[in-house]
Design a protein around this motif. Structure first.
Motif, PDB file in Angstrom:
ATOM      1  N   MET A  19     -20.543  35.781  -1.244  1.00 16.68           N
ATOM      2  CA  MET A  19     -19.978  34.448  -1.458  1.00 16.68           C
ATOM      3  C   MET A  19     -21.026  33.409  -1.843  1.00 16.68           C
ATOM      4  N   SER A  20     -22.222  33.474  -1.276  1.00 12.95           N
ATOM      5  CA  SER A  20     -23.241  32.480  -1.651  1.00 12.95           C
ATOM      6  C   SER A  20     -23.612  32.646  -3.120  1.00 12.95           C
ATOM      7  N   PHE A  21     -23.683  33.885  -3.588  1.00  6.53           N
ATOM      8  CA  PHE A  21     -23.970  34.128  -5.006  1.00  6.53           C
ATOM      9  C   PHE A  21     -22.837  33.595  -5.878  1.00  6.53           C
ATOM     10  N   LEU A  22     -21.611  33.915  -5.505  1.00  3.49           N
ATOM     11  CA  LEU A  22     -20.459  33.498  -6.316  1.00  3.49           C
ATOM     12  C   LEU A  22     -20.261  31.977  -6.284  1.00  3.49           C
ATOM     13  N   ARG A  23     -20.551  31.350  -5.173  1.00  4.73           N
ATOM     14  CA  ARG A  23     -20.427  29.884  -5.082  1.00  4.73           C
ATOM     15  C   ARG A  23     -21.548  29.151  -5.818  1.00  4.73           C
ATOM     16  N   SER A  24     -22.609  29.851  -6.158  1.00  2.00           N
ATOM     17  CA  SER A  24     -23.737  29.231  -6.860  1.00  2.00           C
ATOM     18  C   SER A  24     -23.393  28.877  -8.304  1.00  2.00           C
ATOM     19  N   GLY A  25     -22.324  29.441  -8.830  1.00  2.00           N
ATOM     20  CA  GLY A  25     -21.957  29.189 -10.220  1.00  2.00           C
ATOM     21  C   GLY A  25     -22.644  30.129 -11.191  1.00  2.00           C
ATOM     22  N   ALA A  26     -23.261  31.176 -10.685  1.00  2.00           N
ATOM     23  CA  ALA A  26     -23.933  32.142 -11.548  1.00  2.00           C
ATOM     24  C   ALA A  26     -22.934  33.034 -12.278  1.00  2.00           C
ATOM     25  N   LEU A  27     -21.776  33.271 -11.667  1.00  2.00           N
ATOM     26  CA  LEU A  27     -20.757  34.157 -12.223  1.00  2.00           C
ATOM     27  C   LEU A  27     -19.399  33.626 -11.792  1.00  2.00           C
ATOM     28  N   TYR A  28     -18.536  33.323 -12.763  1.00  3.92           N
ATOM     29  CA  TYR A  28     -17.234  32.779 -12.405  1.00  3.92           C
ATOM     30  C   TYR A  28     -16.216  32.972 -13.520  1.00  3.92           C
ATOM     31  N   VAL A  29     -14.948  32.791 -13.207  1.00  2.00           N
ATOM     32  CA  VAL A  29     -13.877  32.806 -14.204  1.00  2.00           C
ATOM     33  C   VAL A  29     -13.570  31.358 -14.544  1.00  2.00           C
ATOM     34  N   SER A  30     -13.704  31.024 -15.826  1.00  2.00           N
ATOM     35  CA  SER A  30     -13.512  29.654 -16.286  1.00  2.00           C
ATOM     36  C   SER A  30     -12.045  29.316 -16.505  1.00  2.00           C
ATOM     37  N   GLY A  31     -11.238  30.307 -16.741  1.00  2.00           N
ATOM     38  CA  GLY A  31      -9.818  30.102 -17.027  1.00  2.00           C
ATOM     39  C   GLY A  31      -9.328  31.245 -17.898  1.00  2.00           C
ATOM     40  N   ARG A  32      -8.343  30.959 -18.730  1.00  2.00           N
ATOM     41  CA  ARG A  32      -7.796  31.967 -19.636  1.00  2.00           C
ATOM     42  C   ARG A  32      -7.835  31.432 -21.059  1.00  2.00           C
ATOM     43  N   CYS A  33      -7.986  32.342 -22.036  1.00  2.00           N
ATOM     44  CA  CYS A  33      -7.932  31.902 -23.423  1.00  2.00           C
ATOM     45  C   CYS A  33      -6.476  31.630 -23.782  1.00  2.00           C
ATOM     46  N   LYS A  34      -6.275  30.786 -24.762  1.00  2.00           N
ATOM     47  CA  LYS A  34      -4.931  30.336 -25.111  1.00  2.00           C
ATOM     48  C   LYS A  34      -4.078  31.433 -25.742  1.00  2.00           C
ATOM     49  N   ALA A  35      -4.659  32.182 -26.673  1.00  2.00           N
ATOM     50  CA  ALA A  35      -3.869  33.129 -27.466  1.00  2.00           C
ATOM     51  C   ALA A  35      -3.337  34.317 -26.667  1.00  2.00           C
ATOM     52  N   HIS A  37      -4.159  35.071 -23.250  1.00  2.00           N
ATOM     53  CA  HIS A  37      -4.226  34.874 -21.796  1.00  2.00           C
ATOM     54  C   HIS A  37      -5.302  35.704 -21.114  1.00  2.00           C
ATOM     55  N   GLN A  38      -6.287  36.183 -21.885  1.00  2.00           N
ATOM     56  CA  GLN A  38      -7.374  36.938 -21.272  1.00  2.00           C
ATOM     57  C   GLN A  38      -8.247  35.998 -20.445  1.00  2.00           C
ATOM     58  N   PRO A  39      -8.714  36.467 -19.278  1.00  2.00           N
ATOM     59  CA  PRO A  39      -9.618  35.633 -18.484  1.00  2.00           C
ATOM     60  C   PRO A  39     -10.961  35.453 -19.200  1.00  2.00           C
ATOM     61  N   VAL A  40     -11.569  34.294 -18.989  1.00  2.00           N
ATOM     62  CA  VAL A  40     -12.872  33.992 -19.568  1.00  2.00           C
ATOM     63  C   VAL A  40     -13.893  34.018 -18.433  1.00  2.00           C
ATOM     64  N   VAL A  41     -14.749  35.025 -18.438  1.00  2.00           N
ATOM     65  CA  VAL A  41     -15.783  35.194 -17.423  1.00  2.00           C
ATOM     66  C   VAL A  41     -17.072  34.583 -17.953  1.00  2.00           C
ATOM     67  N   VAL A  42     -17.706  33.745 -17.153  1.00  2.00           N
ATOM     68  CA  VAL A  42     -18.941  33.073 -17.561  1.00  2.00           C
ATOM     69  C   VAL A  42     -20.081  33.540 -16.660  1.00  2.00           C
ATOM     70  N   ILE A  43     -21.192  33.901 -17.299  1.00  2.00           N
ATOM     71  CA  ILE A  43     -22.420  34.220 -16.566  1.00  2.00           C
ATOM     72  C   ILE A  43     -23.445  33.153 -16.938  1.00  2.00           C
ATOM     73  N   ASN A  44     -23.861  32.364 -15.951  1.00  2.00           N
ATOM     74  CA  ASN A  44     -24.894  31.359 -16.157  1.00  2.00           C
ATOM     75  C   ASN A  44     -26.225  32.052 -15.867  1.00  2.00           C
ATOM     76  N   ILE A  45     -26.946  32.382 -16.926  1.00  2.00           N
ATOM     77  CA  ILE A  45     -28.151  33.198 -16.790  1.00  2.00           C
ATOM     78  C   ILE A  45     -29.224  32.513 -15.952  1.00  2.00           C
ATOM     79  N   LYS A  46     -29.402  31.205 -16.116  1.00  6.20           N
ATOM     80  CA  LYS A  46     -30.417  30.499 -15.328  1.00  6.20           C
ATOM     81  C   LYS A  46     -30.124  30.623 -13.829  1.00  6.20           C
ATOM     82  N   TRP A  82     -10.968  40.988 -21.198  1.00 11.64           N
ATOM     83  CA  TRP A  82     -11.463  39.662 -20.855  1.00 11.64           C
ATOM     84  C   TRP A  82     -12.545  39.264 -21.836  1.00 11.64           C
ATOM     85  N   PHE A  83     -12.838  37.974 -21.874  1.00 11.17           N
ATOM     86  CA  PHE A  83     -13.940  37.450 -22.667  1.00 11.17           C
ATOM     87  C   PHE A  83     -15.105  37.190 -21.729  1.00 11.17           C
TER      88      PHE A  83
END
Length: 94
Positions: A19-35, A37-46, A82-83
């Motif tokens: 949970m501490s890793f996931l709450r850091s914002g390093a890896l999260y689902v931003s939402g879904r794409c419009k067309a 409805h695939q989830p958009v997974v974001v990896i913040n490399i820094k 997913w994206f």
């Protein structure tokens, strides 16, 4: 058969150690794409690098996170992909 044995031994997975890793914002689902409805997974490399986790820990986090995405964001026959976005802001490659 090998996959089934691995899955049976590893799931359901307790995500509390991650949970501490996931709450850091390093890896999260931003939402879904419009067309589609695939989830958009974001990896913040820094933020990912700043966490300084071992490869084993990162493997466990990825296993937990992507299983969670599969369970709650994918729908068989409708949404099966997913994206993945990699945020490289403030990351310098040499």
């Amino acid at each position: 058969m090998k996959h089934h044995a691995w899955y049976s031994n590893n799931f359901p997975c307790d995500g509390s150690p991650f949970m501490s890793f996931l709450r850091s914002g390093a890896l999260y689902v931003s939402g879904r794409c419009k067309a589609g409805h695939q989830p958009v997974v974001v990896i913040n490399i820094k933020k990912f690098i700043e966490q300084k986790r071992s490869m084993i820990e990162l493997q466990d986090i990825a296993t937990y996170f992507f299983d969670w995405v599969e369970r709650y964001y994918l729908v068989q026959g409708r949404v099966e992909s997913w994206f993945l976005l990699m945020d490289l802001k403030d990351v310098y490659l040499s």
